[in-house]
Scaffold this motif. Structure first.
Motif, short mmCIF file in Angstrom:
data_model
loop_
_atom_site.label_atom_id
_atom_site.label_comp_id
_atom_site.label_asym_id
_atom_site.label_seq_id
_atom_site.Cartn_x
_atom_site.Cartn_y
_atom_site.Cartn_z
N GLU A 143 -4.30 19.24 26.93
CA GLU A 143 -3.01 19.05 27.57
C GLU A 143 -2.35 18.85 28.89
N ASN A 144 -2.96 19.86 29.66
CA ASN A 144 -2.83 19.67 30.90
C ASN A 144 -3.26 17.32 31.35
N ILE A 145 -4.05 17.32 31.24
CA ILE A 145 -4.67 15.76 31.53
C ILE A 145 -3.73 14.36 30.89
N GLY A 146 -3.71 15.17 29.37
CA GLY A 146 -2.43 14.26 28.62
C GLY A 146 -1.40 14.05 29.20
N MET A 147 -0.79 15.33 30.15
CA MET A 147 0.54 15.08 30.47
C MET A 147 0.67 14.12 31.79
N THR A 148 -0.23 14.55 32.36
CA THR A 148 -0.27 13.31 33.50
C THR A 148 -0.29 11.77 33.36
N ILE A 149 -1.28 11.71 32.00
CA ILE A 149 -0.85 10.19 32.33
C ILE A 149 -0.02 9.52 30.97
N GLN A 150 1.45 10.43 30.67
CA GLN A 150 2.45 10.25 29.32
C GLN A 150 1.19 10.46 27.92
N LEU A 151 0.30 11.03 28.17
CA LEU A 151 0.15 11.20 26.53
C LEU A 151 0.87 12.13 25.57
N LEU A 152 1.29 13.32 26.47
CA LEU A 152 1.27 14.25 26.15
C LEU A 152 3.47 15.01 26.90
N PRO A 153 4.11 15.78 26.15
CA PRO A 153 5.31 15.81 27.18
C PRO A 153 4.57 16.36 28.62
N ILE A 154 5.35 17.30 29.27
CA ILE A 154 5.41 17.62 30.17
C ILE A 154 5.77 19.14 30.40
N THR A 155 4.63 19.89 29.91
CA THR A 155 4.01 21.42 30.34
C THR A 155 3.68 22.31 31.49
N GLY A 156 3.87 23.64 31.57
CA GLY A 156 3.60 23.86 32.35
C GLY A 156 2.33 24.77 32.17
N ILE A 157 1.44 23.39 32.20
CA ILE A 157 -0.14 24.14 32.08
C ILE A 157 -1.34 23.66 32.90
N PRO A 158 -2.06 24.78 33.87
CA PRO A 158 -2.88 24.17 34.55
C PRO A 158 -4.18 23.45 34.17
N LEU A 159 -4.69 23.23 34.97
CA LEU A 159 -6.24 22.01 34.56
C LEU A 159 -7.06 23.79 34.62
N PRO A 160 -7.93 24.05 33.61
CA PRO A 160 -8.95 24.89 34.09
C PRO A 160 -9.71 25.17 35.36
N PHE A 161 -10.08 25.58 35.64
CA PHE A 161 -11.22 25.94 36.93
C PHE A 161 -10.50 24.66 38.02
N ILE A 162 -9.43 24.74 37.93
CA ILE A 162 -9.01 23.18 39.08
C ILE A 162 -8.00 23.80 39.79
#
Length: 393
Positions: free
Chosen positions: A339-358
């Protein structure tokens, strides 16, 4: 016959190495992200502090055996529900409550900072769900359509309580994580596809219909209680450049940042594209811009190795309770990453989900460390037998 192993042999060194790699990437990425001066704060000391605290959480979690977590599952699950309930009933005027981006999702603890109980509830929920499924299978050894319906009902009851509190916080991203965990464990639990297939197809049909209605029948959805900002999120996802001044700004800047990194990136701290919240939810755009396709691919590969390693552990475990916990943690981390990577490249809608451990954030990091601590515990306390069979634990 049980084979005794030394403590060093039972410790999961590859998993510890992966966490060390993620920690290094996190500090490098956050160090670069904060140069934009959005907040004028150095986040590195805090992130190091959370990693140290997270390591302590892992050590404490690893100390206890999976059987102890099984016995205390309802106490752990109940503690998480209690924290969400307290946050729900406390007035926003109290200093103990912190509100961000329109959501009352944090406790503000003097001297500690803001803590989001929902991040810990994800792991508590996995423990509770694993116990429900395990106890059900122990009670009903003969699997029928009726027992599968009963198990599905039990899973639904365990899910609905935390999901209610999460939705009152208008935290769609976290709610989706709970649904992803539930879907994964429902499948792993062995519920027949005669039940699951109609549910999944029905859910997909409803989701598709709602999306089409959001595009072509907004007035009807507004009569059902949907708000204008919810439609704007969908429109800005599908056509961000038409909403470049508000809702689409995040996505456009993220796409520009990642695209401008090209193959090898611009180099450490040589960013040129300003991305809001780049140290938290949009940390991947920093990695893509500075280290390019190669750097982004390395990060994705590390997540692949992490998920592969966790899956390998889950397949090695003979205790059903531990296996369900491992499956839930795999689902949680996989959904977060996708979800996190997908939302940064327009693959998925933006949601407030962080990238684990980073991504920067104490609650998210400590919550994930708690989950990984359970994996360390299961690996450390896993019993190895000579002449082992599928029936022997």
């Amino acid at each position: 016959m049980k084979i005794e192993q030394k403590s060093a042999d039972r410790f999961d060194w590859p998993l510890a190495f992966l966490l060390l790699m993620f920690g290094g990437i996190s500090l490098v990425a956050i160090s670069s992200a904060q140069t934009t001066g959005q907040y004028g704060i150095n986040f590195i000391p805090s992130q190091i502090q959370w990693y140290v605290v997270g390591s302590i959480i892992i050590a404490i979690t690893m100390y206890f055996e999976p059987e102890q977590y099984k016995k205390a599952a309802w106490l752990i699950y109940g503690a998480g529900i209690f924290a969400l309930f307290v946050l729900f009933i406390l007035p926003e005027s109290m200093e103990l409550v912190a509100r961000r981006n329109g959501a009352k999702s944090w406790f503000h603890l003097p001297g500690v900072g803001s803590i989001q109980p929902a991040e810990f509830m994800k792991t508590f929920f996995i423990i509770g769900l694993a116990r429900v499924i395990t106890k059900h299978h122990e009670k009903f050894t003969e699997k029928t359509l009726q027992t599968d319906f009963m198990l599905l009902l039990k899973i639904g009851v365990v899910l609905i309580v935390p999901l209610f509190f999460i939705m009152t916080q208008t935290d769609l991203g976290t709610a989706l994580v709970f649904l992803a965990i539930t879907a994964a464990l429902t499948i792993v639990a062995g519920i027949t596809w005669k039940i699951l297939l109609p549910i999944f197809l029905g859910t997909a049909s409803i989701g598709g219909t709602m999306l089409l209605m959001a595009l072509y029948a907004q007035d009807f959805l507004k009569t059902l209680g949907f708000k204008e900002y919810q439609f704007q999120r969908i429109y800005s996802w599908l056509d961000p450049y038409s909403y470049s001044s508000n809702e689409g700004l995040h996505l456009i800047t993220s796409l520009n940042a990642i695209g401008s990194g090209e193959i090898f990136g611009k180099g450490f701290k040589d960013r040129e594209v300003y991305v809001p919240e780049s140290h938290t939810d949009f940390i991947f755009s920093v990695i893509g811009e500075e280290w390019g396709f190669v750097g982004a691919s390395v990060v994705i590969c590390l997540y692949f190795f992490l998920i592969y390693h966790l899956t390998k552990i889950a397949l090695e475990l003979k205790d059903p309770f531990s296996t369900y916990i491992a499956a839930g943690i795999i689902a949680m981390i996989t959904f977060h990453v996708f979800e996190n990577i997908g939302m940064t490249i327009q693959l998925l809608p933006i949601t407030g989900i962080p990238l684990p451990f980073i991504s920067y954030g104490g609650s998210s990091l400590m919550g994930n460390m708690l989950a990984i601590g359970l994996i360390f515990s299961m690996k450390f306390h896993h019993r190895t037998y000579m002449f082992n069979s599928d029936d022997e634990e």
